[in-house]
Design a protein around this motif. Structure first.
Motif, PDB file in Angstrom:
ATOM      1  N   VAL A  97       0.851  -1.185   0.000  1.00  0.00           N
ATOM      2  CA  VAL A  97       0.000   0.000   0.000  1.00  0.00           C
ATOM      3  C   VAL A  97       0.888   1.236   0.000  1.00  0.00           C
ATOM      4  CG1 VAL A  97      -1.758   1.268   1.266  1.00  0.00           C
ATOM      5  CG2 VAL A  97      -1.805  -1.232   1.242  1.00  0.00           C
ATOM      6  N   VAL A  98       0.691   2.083  -0.977  1.00  0.00           N
ATOM      7  CA  VAL A  98       1.478   3.303  -1.092  1.00  0.00           C
ATOM      8  C   VAL A  98       0.757   4.415  -0.338  1.00  0.00           C
ATOM      9  CG1 VAL A  98       2.440   4.987  -2.697  1.00  0.00           C
ATOM     10  CG2 VAL A  98       2.317   2.577  -3.344  1.00  0.00           C
ATOM     11  N   PRO A  99       1.433   5.099   0.600  1.00  0.00           N
ATOM     12  CA  PRO A  99       0.777   6.170   1.351  1.00  0.00           C
ATOM     13  C   PRO A  99       0.386   7.334   0.449  1.00  0.00           C
ATOM     14  CG  PRO A  99       3.124   6.143   1.799  1.00  0.00           C
ATOM     15  CD  PRO A  99       2.828   4.946   0.963  1.00  0.00           C
ATOM     16  N   LEU A 100      -0.764   7.921   0.716  1.00  0.00           N
ATOM     17  CA  LEU A 100      -1.264   9.028  -0.094  1.00  0.00           C
ATOM     18  C   LEU A 100      -1.102  10.369   0.597  1.00  0.00           C
ATOM     19  CD1 LEU A 100      -4.499   7.377  -1.487  1.00  0.00           C
ATOM     20  CD2 LEU A 100      -2.274   7.583  -2.591  1.00  0.00           C
ATOM     21  N   GLU A 101      -0.569  10.386   1.805  1.00  0.00           N
ATOM     22  CA  GLU A 101      -0.373  11.621   2.552  1.00  0.00           C
ATOM     23  C   GLU A 101       1.108  11.817   2.842  1.00  0.00           C
ATOM     24  OE1 GLU A 101      -2.756  11.480   6.024  1.00  0.00           O
ATOM     25  OE2 GLU A 101      -4.620  11.296   4.921  1.00  0.00           O
ATOM     26  N   GLY A 102       1.479  13.043   3.060  1.00  0.00           N
ATOM     27  CA  GLY A 102       2.864  13.362   3.386  1.00  0.00           C
ATOM     28  C   GLY A 102       3.519  14.158   2.278  1.00  0.00           C
ATOM     29  N   ARG A 103       4.660  14.696   2.604  1.00  0.00           N
ATOM     30  CA  ARG A 103       5.412  15.519   1.656  1.00  0.00           C
ATOM     31  C   ARG A 103       6.019  14.648   0.554  1.00  0.00           C
ATOM     32  NH1 ARG A 103       9.974  17.300   4.265  1.00  0.00           N
ATOM     33  NH2 ARG A 103      11.414  17.111   2.562  1.00  0.00           N
ATOM     34  N   ILE A 104       6.022  15.159  -0.651  1.00  0.00           N
ATOM     35  CA  ILE A 104       6.605  14.429  -1.780  1.00  0.00           C
ATOM     36  C   ILE A 104       8.023  14.930  -2.005  1.00  0.00           C
ATOM     37  CG2 ILE A 104       6.444  14.018  -4.262  1.00  0.00           C
ATOM     38  CD1 ILE A 104       3.429  14.317  -3.982  1.00  0.00           C
ATOM     39  N   GLN A 105       8.936  13.975  -2.173  1.00  0.00           N
ATOM     40  CA  GLN A 105      10.327  14.313  -2.439  1.00  0.00           C
ATOM     41  C   GLN A 105      10.716  13.838  -3.831  1.00  0.00           C
ATOM     42  OE1 GLN A 105      12.534  12.495   0.775  1.00  0.00           O
ATOM     43  NE2 GLN A 105      12.494  14.404   1.933  1.00  0.00           N
ATOM     44  N   ARG A 106      11.600  14.601  -4.462  1.00  0.00           N
ATOM     45  CA  ARG A 106      12.097  14.257  -5.789  1.00  0.00           C
ATOM     46  C   ARG A 106      13.533  13.784  -5.677  1.00  0.00           C
ATOM     47  NH1 ARG A 106      13.519  18.619 -10.330  1.00  0.00           N
ATOM     48  NH2 ARG A 106      14.588  19.363  -8.498  1.00  0.00           N
ATOM     49  N   ARG A 107      13.863  12.770  -6.472  1.00  0.00           N
ATOM     50  CA  ARG A 107      15.235  12.282  -6.554  1.00  0.00           C
ATOM     51  C   ARG A 107      15.627  12.267  -8.025  1.00  0.00           C
ATOM     52  NH1 ARG A 107      18.755   7.222  -6.324  1.00  0.00           N
ATOM     53  NH2 ARG A 107      17.285   6.287  -7.744  1.00  0.00           N
ATOM     54  N   GLU A 154      12.515  10.758  -9.994  1.00  0.00           N
ATOM     55  CA  GLU A 154      11.666   9.817  -9.252  1.00  0.00           C
ATOM     56  C   GLU A 154      11.035  10.588  -8.105  1.00  0.00           C
ATOM     57  OE1 GLU A 154      14.426   5.850  -9.866  1.00  0.00           O
ATOM     58  OE2 GLU A 154      14.274   6.742  -7.899  1.00  0.00           O
ATOM     59  N   TYR A 155       9.781  10.307  -7.832  1.00  0.00           N
ATOM     60  CA  TYR A 155       9.060  10.970  -6.775  1.00  0.00           C
ATOM     61  C   TYR A 155       8.580   9.931  -5.770  1.00  0.00           C
ATOM     62  CZ  TYR A 155       9.087  14.815 -10.054  1.00  0.00           C
ATOM     63  OH  TYR A 155       9.488  15.812 -10.915  1.00  0.00           O
ATOM     64  N   HIS A 156       8.696  10.259  -4.475  1.00  0.00           N
ATOM     65  CA  HIS A 156       8.206   9.356  -3.432  1.00  0.00           C
ATOM     66  C   HIS A 156       7.795  10.163  -2.226  1.00  0.00           C
ATOM     67  CE1 HIS A 156      12.460   9.922  -2.404  1.00  0.00           C
ATOM     68  NE2 HIS A 156      12.091   9.703  -1.163  1.00  0.00           N
ATOM     69  N   ARG A 157       6.995   9.547  -1.379  1.00  0.00           N
ATOM     70  CA  ARG A 157       6.548  10.206  -0.150  1.00  0.00           C
ATOM     71  C   ARG A 157       7.671  10.167   0.878  1.00  0.00           C
ATOM     72  NH1 ARG A 157       1.730  12.983  -0.825  1.00  0.00           N
ATOM     73  NH2 ARG A 157       0.529  11.801  -2.310  1.00  0.00           N
ATOM     74  N   ALA A 158       7.851  11.290   1.575  1.00  0.00           N
ATOM     75  CA  ALA A 158       8.849  11.362   2.636  1.00  0.00           C
ATOM     76  C   ALA A 158       8.348  10.559   3.825  1.00  0.00           C
ATOM     77  CB  ALA A 158       9.078  12.809   3.033  1.00  0.00           C
ATOM     78  N   ALA A 159       9.265   9.912   4.507  1.00  0.00           N
ATOM     79  CA  ALA A 159       8.893   9.088   5.662  1.00  0.00           C
ATOM     80  C   ALA A 159       8.609   9.940   6.877  1.00  0.00           C
ATOM     81  CB  ALA A 159      10.013   8.120   5.991  1.00  0.00           C
TER      82      ALA A 159
END
Length: 76
Positions: A52-62, A71-76
């Protein structure tokens, strides 16, 4: 082959065989672990379908390949 060429090698100046191998290794990691695939409902091949991919939180770019791909992912 078409995907790696269109998304990667056609956009870069390749210096030698060592540089090409480095680029292809980095792109392979991106393709299998992060790039969404339509046939897998926008999940990468290395991700299990039950994750399950979280839908809330800050998005970070790599940046990948020096910024040619992001690449984009949610910050932990």
């Amino acid at each position: 082959m078409r995907t790696v060429r269109a998304e990667c090698t056609d956009r870069m100046l390749i210096y030698d065989e060592r540089h090409l191998r480095s680029i292809l290794n980095e792109y392979t990691d991106h393709y299998n672990a992060h790039r969404p695939h339509q046939s897998r409902r926008q999940r990468p091949p290395d991700q299990h379908e039950d994750v399950v991919v979280p839908l809330e939180g800050r998005i970070q770019r790599r940046k990948v390949l020096g910024g040619a791909i992001n690449e984009y992912h949610r910050a932990a």
